[in-house]
Design a protein around this motif. Structure first.
Motif, PDB file in Angstrom:
ATOM      1  N   MET A  35      39.581  45.960  38.515  1.00  0.00           N
ATOM      2  CA  MET A  35      39.613  47.283  37.902  1.00  0.00           C
ATOM      3  C   MET A  35      38.634  48.252  38.551  1.00  0.00           C
ATOM      4  N   ASP A  36      37.477  47.754  39.060  1.00  0.00           N
ATOM      5  CA  ASP A  36      36.546  48.692  39.684  1.00  0.00           C
ATOM      6  C   ASP A  36      36.711  48.759  41.198  1.00  0.00           C
ATOM      7  N   GLY A  37      37.745  48.089  41.742  1.00  0.00           N
ATOM      8  CA  GLY A  37      38.088  48.237  43.152  1.00  0.00           C
ATOM      9  C   GLY A  37      37.357  47.318  44.107  1.00  0.00           C
ATOM     10  N   ARG A  38      36.435  46.499  43.615  1.00  0.00           N
ATOM     11  CA  ARG A  38      35.721  45.593  44.515  1.00  0.00           C
ATOM     12  C   ARG A  38      36.617  44.475  45.014  1.00  0.00           C
ATOM     13  N   LEU A  39      37.681  44.177  44.277  1.00  0.00           N
ATOM     14  CA  LEU A  39      38.680  43.193  44.696  1.00  0.00           C
ATOM     15  C   LEU A  39      40.018  43.921  44.733  1.00  0.00           C
ATOM     16  N   SER A 406      37.312  50.566  29.677  1.00  0.00           N
ATOM     17  CA  SER A 406      37.861  50.463  28.329  1.00  0.00           C
ATOM     18  C   SER A 406      38.715  49.212  28.135  1.00  0.00           C
ATOM     19  N   THR A 407      39.267  48.649  29.228  1.00  0.00           N
ATOM     20  CA  THR A 407      40.064  47.429  29.076  1.00  0.00           C
ATOM     21  C   THR A 407      39.201  46.237  28.664  1.00  0.00           C
ATOM     22  N   ARG A 419      41.290  46.333  17.039  1.00  0.00           N
ATOM     23  CA  ARG A 419      42.233  46.504  18.146  1.00  0.00           C
ATOM     24  C   ARG A 419      42.127  47.926  18.664  1.00  0.00           C
ATOM     25  N   LEU A 420      41.986  48.065  19.980  1.00  0.00           N
ATOM     26  CA  LEU A 420      41.842  49.363  20.616  1.00  0.00           C
ATOM     27  C   LEU A 420      42.945  49.592  21.646  1.00  0.00           C
ATOM     28  N   ALA A 421      43.178  50.852  21.954  1.00  0.00           N
ATOM     29  CA  ALA A 421      44.102  51.222  23.023  1.00  0.00           C
ATOM     30  C   ALA A 421      43.286  51.812  24.170  1.00  0.00           C
ATOM     31  N   PRO A 422      43.029  51.052  25.245  1.00  0.00           N
ATOM     32  CA  PRO A 422      42.215  51.549  26.359  1.00  0.00           C
ATOM     33  C   PRO A 422      42.946  52.605  27.176  1.00  0.00           C
ATOM     34  N   GLY A 423      42.166  53.386  27.915  1.00  0.00           N
ATOM     35  CA  GLY A 423      42.702  54.499  28.680  1.00  0.00           C
ATOM     36  C   GLY A 423      43.869  54.198  29.597  1.00  0.00           C
ATOM     37  N   PRO A 424      43.862  53.056  30.323  1.00  0.00           N
ATOM     38  CA  PRO A 424      44.973  52.813  31.255  1.00  0.00           C
ATOM     39  C   PRO A 424      46.357  52.781  30.626  1.00  0.00           C
ATOM     40  N   GLY A 430      46.782  51.784  36.539  1.00  0.00           N
ATOM     41  CA  GLY A 430      45.432  51.366  36.212  1.00  0.00           C
ATOM     42  C   GLY A 430      44.404  52.473  36.163  1.00  0.00           C
ATOM     43  N   THR A 431      44.813  53.734  36.170  1.00  0.00           N
ATOM     44  CA  THR A 431      43.871  54.842  36.085  1.00  0.00           C
ATOM     45  C   THR A 431      43.351  55.004  34.662  1.00  0.00           C
TER      46      THR A 431
END
Length: 476
Positions: A35-39, A406-407, A419-424, A430-431
């Motif tokens: 998610m943070d782009g390192r992989l 947020s995920t 239970r939450l609804a994350p931004g993506p 995945g933004t």
């Protein structure tokens, strides 16, 4: 990068060996790296056996972590070829927070659905009295019951959009309305504009139709008409899905000048506008007066949809489409392959609820305003680092996190009973990971409890733990 070795993966992960359960921590670490782009996406992961040897854990542990990543959509595998990193499809992944149920004991903040108003009981009783008269017929009307279409048409006319009942198609909720319009009007590869962030099921409907989705960013301040009109012109979009009234999830309200500019641009490039007015009746403050998008329409370019779910109750599953009479007939014919017609009892109930429009609007304004204010004050007390703009209506706050994603927060919050609804879920590819949508459709006391749990989940996640404190486990 085409692959990552076991040694490289272990160095990137840096997981405390004492963390329990370790397989969840391992899966969470891989997901965070993606998610943070390192992989990067589409990188081959090390074989389970090699990673287990490097991490000095059992192969069963790594297998369980890979299984969880596959289930969540962050890993794709093929027999004999290995496993690759991926981003999940929010419509289908098993950890989709929209799939939570009221029966799981968690506080439901993944949906923005208010409880039924006090007028529902009386409206249902009146509908039940009416039902025997309709029982003499077959019960199928693809356009919708005439009595309900008359009420909906009258409501549009009162808002400045002269409407006849034959322009209305009653649907099984607004999501169904979106699917009908996109299914009929959008072909494989057609460009369709959506706001980003936006209502997730609009993205789902465009994908099912095979559309090429063209996102246009908006913020709390709303729409930049030059960006929206440029996107229409450059993409030659067939359709644009917009929510100008207390947009879900940002709460933004489009002003009349922007509405007129957008419609003018749509006319020039021959784009149809699918305008979702689900939240239009729910102004909570004294906001600038706006006109319906359709009131600027001079060439039948606007297709409006509405719903009973926010003003009245989602359990009724009644929505509607306003279009030209000719398009309404085409939509009714098209829907016959899907569900034929909406339930008679619910249609009758909504027809009676239209007689209580002002009463229900006042009740919603009172209750939602109290819940919104409780959520805002609670966030400022418990999570002051998070930023947001207080909307003048609608039912959601679009919150920017100060750190982390947020995920992973949504997964941690589930362990703490929320239970939450994350931004993506509200964007593409995945933004929007730094955003979280928080609805204020629950009573204030529930929201206050939820915020305490969310803060605990955030703090526990920052400390690297994978289980909530025992005191909170008992409350789940």
């Amino acid at each position: 990068m085409h692959f990552v070795s076991a040694t490289q993966a272990a160095r990137l992960l840096m997981i405390d060996p004492a963390t329990r359960p370790y397989y969840r921590a391992l899966a969470g670490g891989v997901r965070a790296l993606i998610m943070d782009g390192r992989l990067p996406v589409r990188v081959r992961m090390p074989a389970e056996r090699h990673l287990a040897e490097t991490l000095k854990v059992s192969r069963t542990t790594v297998t369980a972590a890979y299984d969880l990543l596959r289930e969540q959509g962050y890993l794709e595998s093929r027999q004999g070829s290995g496993s690759w990193t991926a981003l999940p499809d929010p419509a289908t992944t098993a950890d989709n927070p929209w799939l939570g149920t009221d029966g799981d004991g968690l506080i439901q903040l993944q949906t923005a659905a208010p409880p039924a108003p006090t007028a529902l009981r009386e409206a249902m009783a009146e509908a039940l009295e009416d039902l025997p008269r309709y029982g003499m017929g077959i019960g199928y009307d693809p356009m919708g019951l005439p009595v309900l279409r008359e009420r909906i048409a009258a409501a549009y006319t009162a808002r400045g959009m002269a409407t006849r009942p034959e322009q209305i198609v009653v649907t099984t909720g607004s999501q169904h309305a979106i699917q009908l319009v996109t299914g009929l009007l959008v072909g494989q590869g057609d460009p369709v504009i959506v706001e980003s962030p936006t209502y997730p099921h609009a993205i789902d409907a465009a994908r099912r139709a095979g559309a090429r989705i063209v996102p246009v960013g908006i913020s709390h301040e709303g729409w930049q008409d030059d960006l929206l009109t440029s996107a229409m012109r450059q993409s030659a979009s067939r359709l644009a899905y917009l929510m100008p009234d207390f947009q879900n999830p940002t709460g933004a309200l489009m002003d009349d000048a922007t509405r007129a500019a957008v419609l003018g641009a749509a006319r020039r490039v021959d784009t149809l506008l699918l305008v979702d007015e689900t939240w239009s009746e729910l102004a909570l403050d004294e906001v600038p007066r706006t006109s319906p998008m359709g009131s600027f329409d001079t060439d039948s370019r606007v297709i409006s949809i509405g719903s009973a779910s926010k003003l009245w109750w989602g359990g009724l599953r009644i929505g509607w489409i306003r279009a030209t009479a000719a398009l309404a007939r085409r939509l009714a014919t098209y829907r016959s392959a899907v569900d034929i017609a909406s339930p008679v009892m619910e249609q009758l109930a909504v027809a009676h609820l239209f007689d209580r429009l002002e009463e229900t609007r006042a009740e919603r304004r009172r209750t939602l305003r109290a819940s919104r204010d409780a959520l805002v004050s609670g966030l400022r007390e418990h999570l002051p680092e998070w930023t947001f703009t207080v909307p003048g209506g609608g039912g959601t706050l679009w919150v920017r996190l100060d750190r982390g994603g947020s995920t992973p927060l949504a997964e941690a919050a589930a362990c703490h009973g929320v239970r939450l609804a994350p931004g993506p879920w509200f964007g593409l590819e995945g933004t929007l990971e730094s955003y979280l949508r928080l609805p204020y459709t629950q009573p204030p006391r529930i929201l206050e409890d939820a915020l305490v749990r969310i803060r605990a989940a955030r703090e526990h996640g920052a400390a690297g733990g994978s289980r909530p404190p025992e005191s909170l486990i008992a409350m789940v």
